[in-house]
Write a protein that holds these residues in place. Sequence first.
Motif, PDB file in Angstrom:
ATOM      1  N   THR A 187       0.812  -1.210   0.000  1.00 11.13           N
ATOM      2  CA  THR A 187       0.000   0.000   0.000  1.00 11.13           C
ATOM      3  C   THR A 187       0.846   1.262   0.000  1.00 11.13           C
ATOM      4  OG1 THR A 187      -0.074   0.037   2.415  1.00 11.13           O
ATOM      5  CG2 THR A 187      -1.813  -1.168   1.308  1.00 11.13           C
ATOM      6  N   CYS A 188       0.309   2.304  -0.634  1.00 13.74           N
ATOM      7  CA  CYS A 188       0.785   3.686  -0.504  1.00 13.74           C
ATOM      8  C   CYS A 188       2.267   3.835  -0.820  1.00 13.74           C
ATOM      9  CB  CYS A 188       0.489   4.231   0.888  1.00 13.74           C
ATOM     10  SG  CYS A 188      -1.260   4.215   1.331  1.00 13.74           S
ATOM     11  N   ASP A 246      -3.679   1.931  -3.250  1.00 11.31           N
ATOM     12  CA  ASP A 246      -3.260   3.329  -3.105  1.00 11.31           C
ATOM     13  C   ASP A 246      -1.799   3.580  -3.457  1.00 11.31           C
ATOM     14  OD1 ASP A 246      -5.778   3.879  -2.256  1.00 11.31           O
ATOM     15  OD2 ASP A 246      -5.301   3.941  -0.130  1.00 11.31           O
TER      16      ASP A 246
END
Length: 979
Positions: free
Chosen positions: A778-779, A802
């Motif tokens: 993620t991210c 994300d």
Amino acid sequence: MPPKLQKSHPSDRSGEHDITMPPELWSLVFNYLSVGDLCRCCQVCHLWHDLIASLDNTRWKQLYRSYPEWRHPNWPIAAQVEPKSWRGALKEHYQANRIWCEYSKDLDQAQCLYLFRKRRDRKIIHVGSNCEFRNLKDALNNASAFDRIYLHPGTYDEQFMMLSKLPLELVGCGKLGEVVLSASIELQAETARLCNLVIKAPWFTSTIIQSTLGHVQIDNCQFEDGNIEIHSPATCHIRFSKFKHAPIELDSLNISLIENCEFTQSNNSAAVNVWGFPSNDYGWVYRQLLETIQTSLSQYSPDHLKYKSGVSLLPNHISDIGPESRTSGVPESSVSRNSDSNSVVELLNDDHGEYVLYDTDTSEISTDSEESDVEQDSLPDPSVHRLSYLAGQRFTQTKNQELPFQVNVQSQESKQSDKEVRNHGKIKELMEKLRGCVIRNCKIYKCQGGGIMISCHGDVRLYRNDIHECGYGIRCIQFSRVAVWWNLIHHCRTSGIFMRLFSYGVIAGNDIYANGEAGLDIRKQADPIIQNNHIHHGKRSGIVVLGGGKGTICDNDIYVNKEAGIYILYKGCPIVSHNRISNGKAAGIAVNEHGKGTITDNMVTNNQWGGIDIRNGGNPIIKDNWICNGASDGVVIGQGALGRMENNVIHGNFGHGVWIMSTSKPLIHGNQISNNNDAGIAFVAYRENAGHHGNMEAAGNHGNEVEVSEEEEELDKIPSVKVATVEYNSIYHNAGNGICIKGSDLIKIEANAIHGNCGTGLVVDQQPTATVINNSITCNAGSGVAITENSSIDLHGNGIYDNSKHGVVTRGSGRVVCNDIIGNQMAGIQLGRGTTKGFQVLKNRVYSVNDYSISLLSFSHGVVEDNILFSGNYTHQYLHSNSQCVARNNQVIQCEHANYSDTTGDEISSSDTSLDESKKPLPVSHLSPWKLENPPPRPHVTSPKTLPTAPSKHVTTSTRVRNPKSGTSQQGSKLCTIL
């Protein structure tokens, strides 16, 4: 404030005749009294007792120095330092000078001598040019038991074997050095005393003193060019003496005491040699010496080993490394005042003094000894083995420059200060068993044959000694036992302390530094407790454990060593816990050549190479450590290494968090890998040259010391993982990729949280298949997962959310099955040039914020089937005209436009088989809200059996899953929690 001395006469009840005298006048009177008079006066009243005790630096100091045969109380280690109490030093000398003749009090063994002593007719015989006897031989022929023979200044070249069967006392007159005796003395009496003499071996023998019976006491003597031999059942008490080219040999003694002595220039053997199992023959002196030893060594207990940050437990002198000093009090025990004969003991035993300890501030110690070393560091050091995988890399950091992402470890150190002393029970039990020789407050230097040798079941206790510039400091072998407390061991040619062949003991509170090889060398089943030591500035490693060596290494400060702080190899198997290993010029801990061990709860910080380096079949357990702020990688694993890494914090290192080379099969479980200056974990297809480590056997002939016990053979049978496994780790905020796989082995990546890294979450660049299961990616600033050309991956059950670029971008082979690839800024899945025909994209849920859900570029191959595609601002799929991909049976869920506020539309499902849909946004009437359910957001992770709860130092990562309705959702954020 001095006491107010005002006392009424006992016969005058009215108080009309008050005797008042200022304390200054009383002090003036007391300054003229002798020792005996002072001791009697102190028993008159408490006021006089306190006033006499206050004269420590005046009258008591003067009285002590009035005895020419008494050296300074702190000689030879710290003669420039005032003793804590001159009165206490006078008491110790008074008691020690009487021990040798206590034999005459024993009614059971010497009734006739007791009666003889009561008549007080001991003779004093003078020997000299103008005395009744001109040579020692004639004086001995006329001496009786317990006579005192005074040798007046001169040189006595007796050149004979002196045989003494009667208790006697031989004393030199004048200052030390004015009486020189050349003779060989054989003592067979129950007791004898030598004082204030310079004794040399005669031309026909190398033996100066030989004792095979009774007790010999030696005070303030100097021995040159010969040996001193004490054999059981004899005992000895040697004080304030100097031995120049004169080693001592102690054979099977059940008790002996050597204190405040100086040993130098012993070139053919160790300065002190102790061997033989302590005998069970308890002579008359055993009780006397045991009481003396217990009184003087009462402060050396496990209770005084409590850790305090920045403070080392050193002898009462200043190390040349530690610039600062402090004091700490350890009171003595008191003795009741019963009679006039005990008045000296009572008065001199007052406990107002404090033992002096000194500390070293490691924060002020540079890794370079001088400013000029900064420029010299640019040149290779031939004494240090360089890692070949760092070839061509040069970290141009200045001495005061901080590494990025510095972690504060002071809070972790402070947690240990209030805890109880570790291994308290084991240390106390061992100390109660030890007998044999006690050596304390001695200086041993420039002895090329070595400092102290203990062998063949010998027992030795060493306290507050200074051992330096010797061939080695302490060597303990062959089932021997040793207690080494609060010593300085430094600048030895080889190792500071060397233990092997089933020896064991306690090594605690010492300062071990600047030795030519390892500070401590443990081999061949030796199993010591090494605790609360400062081990630093070594020219090689701090501690080496090899050849089946064991040991418990805990609560030590190990810093600024040129090689590894702790080096484990050749089946060494120690327990390493709660140490602070920092500022080394190589690895903090190195495990090599099938080394093992358990490494837990250590702080490994600011080391030049990897914080922990595992190679060549090393197989340790590394658990709950802080590996931070290193100038290179946090952990290096290579050349067929194994091992388990569990629940460690790997933070703020200048290189990778973990660097893993091909053919290695570690298990990396439950670690926090964050804020490193490169990738969190990197697998590389790097094979080092055979000669990479240089001459490994040069450090103590390691190759000739390997022995394997049955216990170690059982450890070899413990199964290890079949492939390198990375599971249940939290890998976040690293400056490079989260995980980078460029190796040549099968790899399993399972149930990790890969979050917020500055590069790609996971990069796969190798032909063997990398299995990636149930991870949260993620991210990250790059793509979630990137597979390069000719690489292979099995990506299953992951949540990829994300990320700033693609969710999954591939040019290789393998499959992407049952993943949630949601909210990435670019295409959810991109199949590029080089993707193989067998590449499968199956049963995934895919949504992209600003791009296509699936992008199939030119010359890409593969099958895209049974996926759920969320279509937002863009159409769900982009297919290049030159793509060879097959897309079928994918379900498209069309949801509302980013600017649309109506959330009441119905969900529309369709079976999508067309390959040329419009690239324009879909009409508003066809859009509707949606959410992830059946199943809920991936990954679906349960806690492993080996990790029932999250570790206390582990950060549980909560990842935000962005909603497709950017900015308009009424449903709020969804959280995917892993670990």
